[in-house]
Design a protein around this motif. Structure first.
Motif: not given
Length: 312
Positions: A86-98
């Motif tokens: 959640h805190h990475y928000d896709g920046d360098g890591a996969v995105r959390l969707l649910e």
């Protein structure tokens, strides 16, 4: 399709969680079906191989998005994984969707998905991983409702120190040196932010929107150099080689922009604590424990050699 646990996962969950783990394994087909209904998913293949404590199934969302359904038993190491994503928000890591704190996440599926561990240049690979971890380090915002709080590195390090100080599984000199180093590391060197407990090269995968993404954070709050420990120790445990210690430490420390001696100290503690824990918890002498003990010896010897070099 896509609902049965792999053999590796079945063995690990049964060994680590006992009867509760076996019930969780037996319920996986129903769990996959339940989350598919809840989140509008369609399983599209067999589970991804290589999972040690999680069951990951390729799926498509109702809108056609390629995703991955990840099921796990929450514990101290993985409970805050969704919080980090959640805190990475896709920046360098996969995105959390649910996310379901009971033990499920829907995450972005990184494609083509081959892992950094398969790159032939091992030192180059750890340098890439270190650069990604440097990017991922941040002081996180407030933990949102329904998400787990992060454990803290000093608390974990104190537990490692206690185990090493009482260890009968490692040579006394090595255990003592590692315990003393762990004691020194309980005081953070600089600001504390998001770091990762298990950033091995298999957890960085190729993606279309970025060259590499972290897929499996095991987050804590700690100093930047903490990220160096497992990355270095794991490489040396897999291939113990005195000739590569300095090169690995330099590549990781420089990629993280942290002091090389601090990075090496974390690697010594992580290698020693892992060897001790693996033997002490009943696994005994295994190739895994021997690799980490060898890594710890190499790191301790390298540190001793640096102390013996006269300074101008």
């Amino acid at each position: 399709m896509g609902d049965g646990p792999t053999g590796n996962l079945r063995a690990n969950i049964s060994a680590w969680y006992g009867e509760a783990g076996r019930r969780w394994l037996a319920g996986l087909p129903d769990s996959v079906a339940a989350y598919a209904r809840r989140w509008g998913l369609k399983p599209v293949g067999a589970p991804f191989p290589g999972g040690n404590i999680s069951h990951v199934v390729p799926v498509r969302r109702f809108d056609g998005t390629a995703s991955a359904l990840k099921l796990f038993i929450p514990d101290a190491e993985n409970a805050a994984e969704a919080t980090a994503l959640h805190h990475y928000d896709g920046d360098g890591a996969v995105r959390l969707l649910e996310h379901d704190p009971a033990g499920a996440m829907l995450i972005e599926r990184a494609e083509p998905g081959h892992a950094l561990v398969d790159e032939p240049d091992r030192v180059g690979a750890v340098a890439i991983a270190a650069a990604i971890l440097r990017r991922l380090w941040r002081v996180p915002g407030t933990t949102p409702p329904g998400f787990a709080d992060y454990p803290r590195v000093p608390d974990v390090t104190r537990a490692w120190r206690a185990g090493l100080a009482a260890s009968r599984c490692l040579p006394a000199a090595l255990a003592g040196r590692a315990a003393a180093t762990a004691g020194e590391l309980t005081v953070p060197d600089g600001p504390e932010g998001l770091v990762n407990r298990d950033p091995h090269l298999g957890n960085f995968v190729a993606a279309e929107r970025a060259p590499w993404l972290l897929i499996d954070p095991k987050p804590l709050i700690g100093e930047r150099a903490f990220d160096a420990g497992w990355l270095i120790a794991r490489q040396l445990a897999d291939r113990p080689d005195a000739g590569t210690v300095t090169e690995l430490v330099e590549a990781v420390a420089d990629g993280l922009c942290v002091a090389r001696e601090r990075a090496a100290a974390w690697a010594l503690v992580r290698a020693s604590a892992t060897a001790h824990w693996t033997i002490a918890t009943g696994d005994g002498e295994t190739a895994f424990s021997r690799g980490f003990r060898a890594a710890a010896v190499l790191l301790a010897d390298a540190a001793a050699s640096r102390r013996d070099v006269p300074h101008p």
